[in-house]
Design an enzyme around this catalytic site. Structure first.
Site, PDB file in Angstrom:
ATOM      1  CB  SER A  71      -0.926   0.000   1.214  1.00  0.00           C
ATOM      2  OG  SER A  71      -0.190   0.038   2.414  1.00  0.00           O
ATOM      3  CE  LYS A  90      -3.067   1.511   4.975  1.00  0.00           C
ATOM      4  NZ  LYS A  90      -2.811   0.939   3.633  1.00  0.00           N
TER       5      LYS A  90
END
Length: 813
Positions: free
Chosen positions: A658, A701
Site C-alpha cells: 500500500s 489510515k
C-alpha cells in the site's frame, strides 16, 4: 498548475443511515427475526451437507469469528435433527468366554435402561433365592451324602491297608507330613534305635513289608485327587440341579421382555449358564454373613461379586426426541472415542467392562457432532482418532497410551461400534485451507465447506432485516429497547466494521457487544430506551479502552521524536500511511518515506528488505515501481540510476504494497527535484502501468494522519490521497467529516500516478506529445531528462558504471 483532481464531498466520506428512513419508533415495534440474514451460501451448504447421507460428506463451517457460524450451524442441526430418528441405546456387557473383550449391545431407545434395571433386579432376586436353596435341608442332605461317599471310599482304603499291616507287626500312622507305616511292639511304634536292635533277618522282613505297604499306600493315594474331582463335579452338578430351576425362571421373565432382540437373548443365555456354573458365588461371604462392625473394608471389585452380570448403559436415549446433536467443547481423544477407567486394587490398576465410558462419538452416533477446529487440533491424537473412526465407520475405544504401546496395565478391548454420524467442524478459513492443503485425507472426509460471509449488501430490505436482527438480539440478551436513531447508528457502525459503505458486517458478535455496552450507558444515565448517544458513547469507549498504543504513537510524533511534517515542501520526502493491528483494535500511523537517487546500474534499493525488515508483498511493490520507471522513462536506453527507498524511523517489520505509490512519488520527486507538499499523506499501491490500486484499512489510515494534523494544527491544506476505488470503503469518523465540511481537511480520489504527482508537486505530470517527448516543465519531462543525463554520464564513465555503486536488487514496500 492546479491539479485536475477535486476533493471528495463530505457526503462521500460517510454513508449515513437516516432514522427517518426506518419504519418504526423503537425496536419494540419490530418482530423477532426467525431467519438468518446474509449467509445464504453457507445455509445452502449446510442443508446440502446435512441432507446427503454419503460417506465423507462431513462439513467444515469456515469464516471469521463473530459471524455466528457456531450458533447458526448448531441451531440448523437442531432444527433438522428434530425430524430424525432416535438412535438405539448402547450397552456393554461381559463376555463370559473372553472377559477382556466386552460385547456391545444395541437396543431400541429406552430399552437399554430397561435391560439394565431388569438385570439388576434379577441378580438381587437370585442373591436371595440361591442362598435359600443352597442352605436348605434337602440340599444339605444331598451334599452331605456326596461328601460322605467320598470320605467312606477314602476310609475303606485306610482300613484295608491297616488290616494288611497289622498281622505283620506294622501300623498305619498319621503324621504332620501325611500317612506312614511303622513297626510296632506291644501297641507302640518302635524307635529307630529299637528297630536296629532287632535281629537282622527280622529287620529285613519288616523293611520288605514296609516297602510293599508303602507302595500300596502311594497307589491308593493317587486315586484320592480323582475321587475329590468327582466329588466336586457331583457337588457342582448338584448345585446346577437345585439352582437351574430358580435361575431359569428368573431369566425367563427377563427374556420375555427382549424376545425380539437375538443379541440380548444370547447374552441372557450366557448369564444363565455362568450363574448356574458359579452358584456358590451367591453365598454370603463371612463378612457379609456376620454383618459386624470392624469387618475389613473390601475394594469395590471384591465387594461387588456380581459386577460380571451388570449392564453398562453407555448411551441412553430414553428421553431423546429426534436425532442427537452434540457439541464437544473439550475434544480430547478419550472425550471423542471414549475411555476405559481403572480402579486401584492392592497397589495395581484393574478394570472391567463396567468402567467403559462413552465418548462424544457414541453420544452423537446416529445424529450430529459439532467440534471446534482449533480445540480439536491442539489435543494430541484427537484429530487422528476422529479421522480413523470416520474412515473405518466404527468407534474403537483406545487410549493414547495403548495406541503408542506405552501402557502395560491390564485393560479391556471393547467391541467396536458401527459409526453413523455427521461431523460439523467450525473454524477459521486459515485452518480450513491449511488442512485442505497439508492433510491428504481432509478433503475426502470433509467434502462440504459452509463458507460464512464477512458481510452482506446494504440495501433497503437488508437494512430492515438488520434492524429486526438488532431487535432480536436485544430481546434475547434482555437489553433495553433501542430507538430508531440508535438502530441507525448501529447500522452505520456495521458498515464501518465491514469497511465498506455498501455493505453491513455479518460479525454480529461485534454489533451485539456495542448493544450491550450501549445498554450499560443508558442504564447509567437512568434512561429506559437506548439512544444514539448511548451507542456513540459505547463505540467511543471501546476505542478509548484499546487506544493506549495509538495515543503513545501520537505522543512521540507530537514531541518530535518521530519526524512527521504536515506543512511545507521537501524533495524526495513524503508521508506514507500504514495500519498497526492489535488483537482487538487497529489504527493508522503515518511514516516518513524518503528517496535518494544517484548514478548507478538501474537499481532501486529497498533498505527495508536489505535489513530484513520488509515482507515479500512490500518487495513486490518496489519491484513493480522499478518496472514502471524503466518502461516509462528508459524504454530505449539503460536505466542508469541507483535509488534508495526507506521508511524512516521504522524499527519493526514492514509488509504490504500500500506504500508503493508513495514510494514512487518520492522517487519521482527526487528525480525531478520538485518538492512534495508535506501537507498530504498518500496511500495506495501501483501497477506497472501507473494505475493506483485499492488497499485495505483506508479509514484507519486517513484517521491516523488526521489525528497528527489536528495535533499539529489544521491549516486547511492538509489531506490524504487515496485510490479512487477505495471511495466506497469510506466510513470515516464524524470529526473528520466535519473538518472536510469546514474545508479544514480533504480526501482526494486518485486513479493514476500522474494525477497524484500533479497534486503533490503543483506541476503538471505531462503526457507524451506527437514528437514522443513530454512537455517542457512537466514532471515527467524533468524525470526523463534526469534519467537521460544519468545514462549519458554512465556512458562517459564506461563499463565501470557508477564507480562502485551497489549492485543489489530492490526490495520491499
Amino acid at each position: 498548475m492546479a491539479a485536475s483532481v477535486a476533493p471528495l464531498n463530505p457526503e462521500a466520506l460517510y454513508r449515513r443511515c437516516e432514522p427517518a428512513e426506518l419504519p418504526f419508533q423503537t425496536t419494540a415495534d419490530l418482530k423477532d427475526l426467525h431467519r438468518i440474514v446474509g449467509q445464504e451460501r453457507a445455509l445452502d451448504a449446510l442443508e446440502f451437507g446435512i441432507g446427503i447421507r454419503r460417506q465423507g460428506y462431513n462439513l467444515y463451517a469456515l469464516g471469521p469469528g463473530g459471524t455466528g457460524k457456531h450458533t447458526i450451524a448448531f441451531g440448523f442441526l437442531q432444527q433438522r435433527a428434530r425430524a430424525g430418528e432416535v438412535p438405539p441405546d448402547l450397552c456393554y456387557v461381559n463376555n463370559f468366554e473372553v472377559s477382556h473383550r466386552p460385547i456391545a449391545l444395541k437396543l431400541p431407545a429406552g430399552r437399554g435402561s430397561k435391560l439394565q434395571s431388569e438385570m439388576r433386579g434379577l441378580i438381587e432376586d437370585l442373591r436371595v433365592a440361591i442362598p435359600a436353596i443352597l442352605e436348605g435341608e434337602e440340599y444339605r442332605n444331598r451334599r452331605q451324602l456326596i461328601d460322605e461317599t467320598t470320605k467312606s471310599r477314602q476310609a475303606e482304603v485306610f482300613e484295608r491297608l491297616q488290616a494288611d499291616a497289622q498281622p505283620k507287626g506294622i501300623a498305619l500312622l498319621r503324621t504332620p507330613m501325611g500317612f506312614a507305616f511303622a513297626p510296632v511292639r506291644d501297641g507302640a511304634a518302635l524307635s529307630p534305635e529299637d528297630f536296629q536292635k532287632l535281629p537282622e533277618a527280622e529287620r529285613k522282613r519288616i523293611e520288605a513289608d514296609l516297602k510293599a505297604l508303602q507302595d500300596e499306600l502311594e497307589e491308593a493315594l493317587r486315586k484320592f485327587p480323582t475321587w475329590e474331582r468327582e466329588r466336586r463335579d457331583q457337588a457342582r452338578e448338584l448345585d446346577r440341579q437345585v439352582t437351574s430351576a430358580a435361575v431359569a425362571s428368573g431369566i425367563a421373565v427377563v427374556k420375555d421382555h427382549f424376545r425380539d432382540l437375538p443379541d440380548v437373548l444370547a447374552f441372557l443365555d450366557a448369564v444363565e449358564k455362568d450363574i448356574v456354573d458359579n452358584a456358590d458365588a451367591f453365598l454370603p461371604t463371612e463378612g457379609e454373613s456376620q454383618g459386624m462392625p470392624g469387618t475389613p473394608r473390601l475394594s469395590p471389585a471384591v465387594r461387588d461379586r456380581f459386577r460380571r452380570y451388570r449392564v453398562n448403559l453407555l448411551v441412553d436415549h430414553t428421553h431423546q426426541v429426534g436425532a442427537p446433536v452434540i457439541y464437544e467443547d473439550n475434544p480430547t481423544m478419550p472425550n471423542l472415542v471414549g475411555r476405559v477407567e481403572n480402579l486401584a486394587e492392592l497397589g495395581a490398576l484393574i478394570t472391567d467392562f463396567t468402567l467403559i465410558k462413552a465418548g462424544a462419538l457414541h453420544r452423537a452416533n446416529g445424529g450430529y457432532l459439532m467440534l471446534d477446529a482449533q480445540k480439536l487440533l491442539v489435543q494430541p491424537y484427537a484429530y487422528e482418532a476422529l479421522k480413523r473412526a470416520l474412515r473405518a465407520r466404527q468407534i474403537t475405544i483406545e487410549s493414547p497410551g495403548q495406541a503408542l504401546s506405552l501402557v502395560s496395565t491390564v485393560t479391556v478391548e471393547p467391541e467396536p461400534v458401527f459409526l453413523d454420524v455427521k461431523i460439523v467442524i467450525v473454524g477459521t478459513r486459515d485452518i480450513y485451507y491449511l488442512l485442505a492443503a497439508q492433510d491428504p485425507e481432509f478433503n475426502d472426509l470433509f467434502k462440504v465447506a459452509a463458507d460464512f460471509d464477512d458481510d452482506m449488501p446494504r440495501e433497503g430490505e437488508a437494512v430492515l432485516a438488520y434492524a429486526q436482527l438488532i431487535a432480536t438480539i436485544g430481546r434475547r440478551e434482555g437489553l433495553k429497547t433501542l430507538d430508531r436513531a440508535a438502530v441507525a447508528r448501529l447500522i452505520e457502525q456495521a458498515g464501518r466494521i465491514a469497511d465498506d459503505n455498501q455493505k453491513l458486517t455479518t460479525r454480529f458478535g461485534d454489533v451485539a457487544d456495542v448493544m450491550r455496552e450501549g445498554d450499560y450507558w443508558a442504564g447509567k444515565a437512568k434512561r429506559e430506551v437506548i439512544g444514539a448517544d448511548d451507542i456513540e458513547k459505547a463505540i467511543d469507549q471501546q476505542i478509548y479502552r484499546s487506544g493506549r498504543v495509538r495515543e503513545k504513537s501520537l505522543e512521540i510524533i507530537d514531541s518530535g521524536i518521530v519526524l512527521i511534517d504536515t506543512a511545507g515542501s521537501k524533495v524526495g520526502q513524503i508521508n506514507g500511511l500504514s495500519v498497526l493491528s492489535l488483537p482487538n483494535f487497529s489504527f493508522g500511523k503515518p511514516s516518513r518515506i524518503t528517496a535518494r537517487v544517484r548514478l548507478g546500474r538501474g537499481e532501486v534499493i529497498d533498505v527495508e528488505r536489505r535489513v530484513e525488515l520488509g515482507g515479500p508483498t512490500h518487495s513486490k511493490g518496489v519491484l513493480i515501481l522499478s518496472a514502471f520507471l524503466a518502461a516509462r522513462y528508459a524504454s530505449d536506453q539503460p536505466l542508469s540510476l541507483s535509488a534508495t527507498l526507506v521508511f524512516e524511523q521504522s524499527y519493526g517489520g514492514v509488509d504490504g504494497d500500500s506504500a508503493s505509490s508513495a514510494e514512487l512519488y518520492a522517487l519521482l520527486s527526487a528525480l525531478s527535484e520538485l518538492p512534495i507538499d508535506q501537507s498530504f499523506a498518500v496511500t495506495g499501491s501501483v501497477n506497472q502501468f501507473g494505475q493506483v490500486q485499492a488497499i485495505g484499512g483506508v479509514n484507519q489510515k486517513i484517521e491516523g494522519y488526521f489525528d497528527v494534523c489536528r495535533h499539529h494544527g489544521l491549516t486547511g491544506k492538509q489531506g490524504v490521497l487515496i485510490p479512487s476505488t477505495n471511495v466506497r470503503h469510506l466510513m470515516l469518523r464524524r470529526d473528520i467529516v466535519e473538518a472536510a465540511r469546514n474545508g479544514q481537511f480533504r480526501i482526494y480520489p486518485i486513479e493514476t500516478i500522474d494525477q497524484g504527482i500533479e497534486l503533490l508537486t503543483g506541476f503538471p505530470a505531462g503526457a507524451r506529445e506527437d514528437d514522443g517527448k513530454f512537455p517542457k516543465g512537466s514532471v515527467n519531462r524533468r524525470v526523463e531528462d534526469r534519467l537521460i543525463a544519468l545514462a549519458q554520464q554512465r556512458r562517459r564513465f564506461g563499463a565501470g558504471g557508477d564507480n562502485g555503486a551497489e549492485t543489489g536488487q530492490g526490495g520491499r514496500t
